[in-house]
Scaffold this active site. Structure first.
Site, short mmCIF file in Angstrom:
data_model
loop_
_atom_site.label_atom_id
_atom_site.label_comp_id
_atom_site.label_asym_id
_atom_site.label_seq_id
_atom_site.Cartn_x
_atom_site.Cartn_y
_atom_site.Cartn_z
N LYS A 213 -2.84 0.71 25.21
CA LYS A 213 -3.56 -0.46 24.70
C LYS A 213 -4.16 -1.24 25.87
CE LYS A 213 -2.60 -4.63 22.01
NZ LYS A 213 -1.65 -5.30 21.11
N GLU A 219 3.73 3.46 33.95
CA GLU A 219 4.12 4.84 33.66
C GLU A 219 2.90 5.65 33.20
OE1 GLU A 219 5.58 2.13 32.55
OE2 GLU A 219 7.76 2.37 32.36
N GLY A 275 1.82 -2.72 19.78
CA GLY A 275 2.11 -1.35 20.21
C GLY A 275 2.98 -0.60 19.22
N ARG A 276 4.08 -1.22 18.80
CA ARG A 276 5.02 -0.50 17.92
C ARG A 276 4.53 -0.45 16.47
NH1 ARG A 276 6.84 -5.03 20.09
NH2 ARG A 276 7.50 -6.82 18.85
N GLU A 361 12.80 -3.94 19.07
CA GLU A 361 11.85 -4.71 19.86
C GLU A 361 11.31 -5.87 19.02
OE1 GLU A 361 9.28 -3.06 23.47
OE2 GLU A 361 8.23 -2.77 21.59
N HIS A 392 28.97 16.45 12.13
CA HIS A 392 29.91 17.18 12.98
C HIS A 392 30.12 16.48 14.31
CE1 HIS A 392 29.97 20.61 10.22
NE2 HIS A 392 28.76 20.14 9.91
N LYS A 512 9.27 -5.04 33.97
CA LYS A 512 8.05 -4.52 34.59
C LYS A 512 7.75 -5.26 35.89
CE LYS A 512 5.56 -3.15 30.35
NZ LYS A 512 4.35 -3.26 29.56
C1 G6Q Z 1 5.27 -2.23 21.80
C2 G6Q Z 1 5.37 -2.64 23.19
C3 G6Q Z 1 5.38 -1.51 24.19
C4 G6Q Z 1 4.01 -0.93 24.50
C5 G6Q Z 1 4.12 -0.07 25.76
C6 G6Q Z 1 2.83 0.61 26.11
O1 G6Q Z 1 5.19 -2.96 20.86
O2 G6Q Z 1 4.40 -3.59 23.44
O3 G6Q Z 1 6.24 -0.47 23.81
O4 G6Q Z 1 3.54 -0.20 23.42
O5 G6Q Z 1 4.57 -0.86 26.83
O6 G6Q Z 1 1.82 -0.31 26.31
P1 G6Q Z 1 0.33 0.16 26.49
O7 G6Q Z 1 -0.13 0.79 25.22
O8 G6Q Z 1 -0.46 -1.08 26.82
O9 G6Q Z 1 0.30 1.15 27.62
#
Ligand code: G6Q
Length: 547
Positions: A213, A219, A275-276, A361, A392, A512
């Site tokens: 996003k 990463e 994001g989620r 989250e 199990h 971060k």
């Molecule tokens: C989700 C969070 C988080 C996010 C990641 C990736 O709700 O905000 O999990 O999706 O940190 O972020 P980017 O899509 O900006 O790389």
């Protein structure tokens, strides 16, 4: 409605909350055996259904009175108005001053949702159409790589919300996927993740989807840079190859362009998609390539059906509201710490991991929207594994341990891979586990089996362990959409009552910032001045000495 409304009573002072506290005194220790004995029709009555998703919540430690009070709590907490505020596009993510409109991602073209003076629906459908045409070109082999070969491998690079949804959906809908395409998902900054994902792939047949996003996530950008280097070195170093082997999914056109990706090959979304909550936005491009645009639209229609249900059904028949209220009942009154999600469907093997982010989250918050400490426990820990495997291993603790762990079982009437007696056996286990958890096995029953007295206590099952059973016909794309939306709105229901911001994630940000500072200290060619606490400082020095 002002979510900071100071006239709204704190949770523990709302009349329904107080009534629930005294109600809990009378029902808290009551056994499910007695609840079923007193009300033989309970198994039919405590059920709800919408569009083929059936919920049996009769094996919960509730009576009609409990439900009446929980629904009253939802009403007193303004849930109805909060739902409308979300669907209307109000900026309910207060701490980031954003609208929260994942529901717009699956709304039909005829709807109109205005954010900052602009109807967002046409833009949503324009991106979906662009995704569909791109997905079709990859699936048909029309899109050619730099050397003229069709794409055979698709690698999604993203993390958190830009990874967990795509991985889960790919695994969940593998049955519907185009099998001559290989899909891989790289998320971890641990180089092993990338190395293992590409080790048997050929750069000239591999397409990378860089899903971020912000397009700044450490990463993802590190993995994307390694992917570009891997791709270019396999394709003779010609920079123009990037255009054929990389596309971006992002809200940040500027950074996408400076990475070298043609913004023609960028699929956008908007800051009102968290994001989620983004697997049904362009972040779902890998899903669409895998299962095709038609199936992706079915997935969206499933999401939308659950949205409509959540928005319109009375609370006592509303699946997400019921699930949310039950979660809150156990979390706040029984002090349950966790909820287990147990899908009896191998394709849903990543569903619990997906739900961990969605639930934890979103609802792992300690202050209300007004910035005051919450007066009750918020989000429980979600976890789980597919059945029957879990039976199990960890089910022992759920059956006979000392903790209360409410369970959500998910099962289907039909298997996507019918094979002899397998599916009946699978489903027999769902029903048997829920029955055993609820009713257990008394000392008398154990003795009657001829068990020696010293062994009796070990073989007793107290029972009274609550569970929900969710049943659907088969795991189709639409059903997956319904299930995800069900949990999204359950999370919302809980957050509305706790009056927290379900849509920010400040806890993620701190790590971060700290990691960036420490990275410089790890990489410094000369001995850096390190001023952390004594533990962190020694660990950094030790790592520097041995790396
Ligand atoms: C989700 C969070 C988080 C996010 C990641 C990736 O709700 O905000 O999990 O999706 O940190 O972020 P980017 O899509 O900006 O790389």
């Amino acid at each position: 409605m002002d979510p900071k409304d100071s006239t709204r009573l704190p949770l523990n002072q709302r009349p329904a909350w107080k009534a629930l506290q005294s109600h809990f005194q009378s029902i808290g220790t009551k056994h499910l055996r007695d609840l079923f004995a007193e009300d033989p029709a309970r198994g039919q009555r405590f059920t709800a259904e919408t569009d083929g998703i059936f919920l049996d919540y009769s094996k919960n430690r509730v009576t009609s009175e409990t439900l009446r009070l929980l629904v009253a709590l939802a009403e007193e907490s303004g849930l109805r108005a909060k739902i409308e505020a979300m669907f209307r596009g109000d900026k309910i993510n207060l701490t980031e001053n954003r609208a929260v409109l994942h529901v717009a991602l699956r709304a039909p073209k005829s709807e109109r949702i205005v954010v900052d003076g602009e109807d967002v629906i046409p833009g949503v459908h324009a991106v979906l159409d662009k995704m569909a045409s791109f997905a079709n070109r990859i699936r048909s082999g029309e899109w050619k790589g730099h050397t003229g070969k069709p794409i055979r491998n698709v690698v999604n690079i993203g993390i958190g919300g830009s990874d967990l949804g795509p991985v889960m959906a790919y695994e969940a809908l593998k049955h519907y996927s185009q099998r001559n395409l290989t899909f891989r998902f790289v998320s971890n900054v641990d180089g092993t993740d990338f190395a293992e994902a590409v080790r048997d792939l050929s750069p000239d047949e591999t397409l990378f989807l860089v899903a971020s996003k912000t397009f700044t996530t450490q990463e993802t950008m590190t993995n994307a840079n390694s992917a570009r280097a891997w791709s270019l070195s396999g394709l003779g170093g010609d920079q123009s190859a990037v255009a054929k082997h990389f596309v971006a999914i992002s809200t940040n056109a500027k950074l996408v362009a400076s990475f070298g990706i043609d913004t023609e090959n960028m699929f956008g979304f908007w800051d009102w998609v968290g994001g989620r909550y983004s697997m049904d936005s362009a972040i779902g491009l890998s899903t669409m390539i895998a299962i095709g645009p038609e199936n992706f639209r079915d997935l969206l229609s499933g999401f939308h059906a659950m949205d409509v249900h959540f928005r319109t059904a009375p609370f006592e028949k509303n699946l997400p509201v019921l699930l949310g209220l039950l979660t809150l009942w156990y979390t706040d009154f029984f002090d349950a710490q966790t909820i287990a999600v147990l899908p009896y469907e191998q394709y849903l093997k990543r569903f619990p991991a997906y739900l961990q982010q969605l639930t934890m989250e979103s609802n792992g918050k300690h202050v209300t929207l007004a910035g005051k400490p919450v007066t009750a426990q918020t989000g429980p820990v979600f976890w789980g594994e597919p059945g029957t495997n879990g039976q199990h291993s960890f089910y022992q603790l759920i059956h006979q341990g000392t903790r209360l762990i409410p369970c959500d079982f998910i099962g289907f009437s039909k298997s996507l891979n019918p094979l002899g007696r397998h599916h009946d056996m699978l489903m027999a286990n769902v029903f048997a586990q829920a029955e055993a958890l609820a009713f257990g096995k008394s000392a008398e029953q154990v003795r009657a089996e001829g068990t020696p007295e010293w062994l009796v206590p070990h073989r007793v099952f107290e029972g009274n362990r609550p569970s929900n059973i969710l049943l659907a016909d088969a795991l189709t794309p639409a059903v997956l959409g319904q299930l995800v939306a069900l949990y999204e709105h359950s999370v919302f229901t809980q957050g509305a009552i706790w009056n927290i911001d379900c849509f920010d994630q400040w806890g993620v940000e701190l790590g971060k910032v700290l990691a960036t500072k420490i990275l410089a200290e790890l990489e410094s060619p000369t001995e850096p001045a390190i001023s952390h606490d004594s533990s962190t400082t020694s660990l950094i020095r030790r790592y520097r000495a041995s790396k």
